[in-house]
Design a protein around this motif. Structure first.
Motif, PDB file in Angstrom:
ATOM      1  N   THR A 136       0.836  -1.202   0.000  1.00 33.64           N
ATOM      2  CA  THR A 136       0.000   0.000   0.000  1.00 33.64           C
ATOM      3  C   THR A 136       0.871   1.252   0.000  1.00 33.64           C
ATOM      4  O   THR A 136       0.594   2.219  -0.725  1.00 33.64           O
ATOM      5  CB  THR A 136      -0.932   0.003   1.225  1.00 33.64           C
ATOM      6  OG1 THR A 136      -1.690  -1.207   1.220  1.00 33.64           O
ATOM      7  CG2 THR A 136      -1.882   1.176   1.204  1.00 33.64           C
ATOM      8  N   GLU A 139       2.392   1.675  -3.471  1.00 31.40           N
ATOM      9  CA  GLU A 139       1.399   2.181  -4.432  1.00 31.40           C
ATOM     10  C   GLU A 139       1.180   3.676  -4.242  1.00 31.40           C
ATOM     11  O   GLU A 139       1.079   4.430  -5.219  1.00 31.40           O
ATOM     12  CB  GLU A 139       0.080   1.430  -4.277  1.00 31.40           C
ATOM     13  CG  GLU A 139       0.108   0.020  -4.815  1.00 31.40           C
ATOM     14  CD  GLU A 139      -1.191  -0.725  -4.540  1.00 31.40           C
ATOM     15  OE1 GLU A 139      -2.059  -0.205  -3.810  1.00 31.40           O
ATOM     16  OE2 GLU A 139      -1.327  -1.847  -5.057  1.00 31.40           O
ATOM     17  N   ARG A 142       4.164   5.474  -5.604  1.00 31.24           N
ATOM     18  CA  ARG A 142       4.127   5.429  -7.066  1.00 31.24           C
ATOM     19  C   ARG A 142       3.152   6.469  -7.604  1.00 31.24           C
ATOM     20  O   ARG A 142       3.458   7.197  -8.559  1.00 31.24           O
ATOM     21  CB  ARG A 142       3.719   4.036  -7.536  1.00 31.24           C
ATOM     22  CG  ARG A 142       3.668   3.907  -9.062  1.00 31.24           C
ATOM     23  CD  ARG A 142       2.786   2.802  -9.522  1.00 31.24           C
ATOM     24  NE  ARG A 142       1.424   3.045  -9.081  1.00 31.24           N
ATOM     25  CZ  ARG A 142       0.524   2.092  -8.905  1.00 31.24           C
ATOM     26  NH1 ARG A 142       0.822   0.836  -9.131  1.00 31.24           N
ATOM     27  NH2 ARG A 142      -0.696   2.383  -8.515  1.00 31.24           N
ATOM     28  N   ASP A 143       1.971   6.553  -6.981  1.00 29.91           N
ATOM     29  CA  ASP A 143       0.969   7.528  -7.433  1.00 29.91           C
ATOM     30  C   ASP A 143       1.473   8.955  -7.240  1.00 29.91           C
ATOM     31  O   ASP A 143       1.235   9.827  -8.081  1.00 29.91           O
ATOM     32  CB  ASP A 143      -0.354   7.316  -6.698  1.00 29.91           C
ATOM     33  CG  ASP A 143      -1.024   6.004  -7.074  1.00 29.91           C
ATOM     34  OD1 ASP A 143      -0.652   5.423  -8.121  1.00 29.91           O
ATOM     35  OD2 ASP A 143      -1.904   5.542  -6.309  1.00 29.91           O
TER      36      ASP A 143
END
Length: 192
Positions: A136, A139, A142-143
């Motif tokens: 999580t 992610e 990355r976003d």
């Protein structure tokens, strides 16, 4: 020292009755004696059945204890090192768990303990939760990086145009210098 045989069979010890002779036992007393004798017999029978049940329970516990532990898995209680022991059977190519203790922890030389199914399952769930948190977090990072790239895309496209043009005129070293200067200034519209 005289033994019990000397006391019982000795010629010097005449048999003397110490208790007065008892009168005839009443029918009520006989009934009570019979009732108590039956009760004692039942209690003795129940005691033997409880001992049998206890022995069966102990055998069941011993059998289930073998099933409680993960075969071949050992863990150090101090440093949490885990060891999986296995035997490779060369004759048929199978691999079986090796449950013999005796290995010591390579980190701290403590004796290794067997791991129960419950402990192994709890550790597996803890690792899964840790990996979920890590995934999580990755992610989210990355976003955030994608959003930063989208925010910088206009400035980078102008910079890339300028670098491509300067590389043709001045060569690759000069183009890298122009790119560094432009990024230091914020890279707006490719103006250095």
């Amino acid at each position: 020292m005289a033994g019990n045989d000397d006391i019982v069979a000795g010629a010097e010890a005449p048999l003397v009755e110490t208790a007065p002779s008892s009168p005839e036992i009443s029918p009520d007393a006989r009934a009570k004696i019979a009732e108590l004798t039956d009760l004692a017999a039942r209690e003795i029978g129940e005691l033997f059945s409880l001992r049998t049940a206890l022995a069966e329970r102990d055998a069941t516990i011993e059998r289930l204890t073998k099933l409680v532990y993960v075969p071949g898995l050992w863990k150090c209680p101090k440093c949490k090192f885990s060891l999986v022991q296995a035997n490779l059977n060369a004759s048929d190519g199978t691999v079986t768990a090796r449950d013999q203790p005796g290995d010591k922890c390579p980190n701290c030389a403590s004796p290794l303990w067997r791991v129960t199914e419950r402990d192994a399952g709890n550790e597996m769930v803890d690792r899964a939760e840790e990996y979920l948190v890590r995934a999580t977090t990755a992610e989210r990072e990355r976003d955030e990086a994608r959003a930063e790239v989208e925010r910088l895309r206009p400035a980078l496209s102008g910079l890339l145009r300028r670098v491509a043009g300067s590389e043709e005129v001045y060569g690759p070293k000069h183009a890298i210098t122009i790119a560094r200067v432009a990024l230091a200034k914020g890279g707006s519209n490719g103006d250095a």
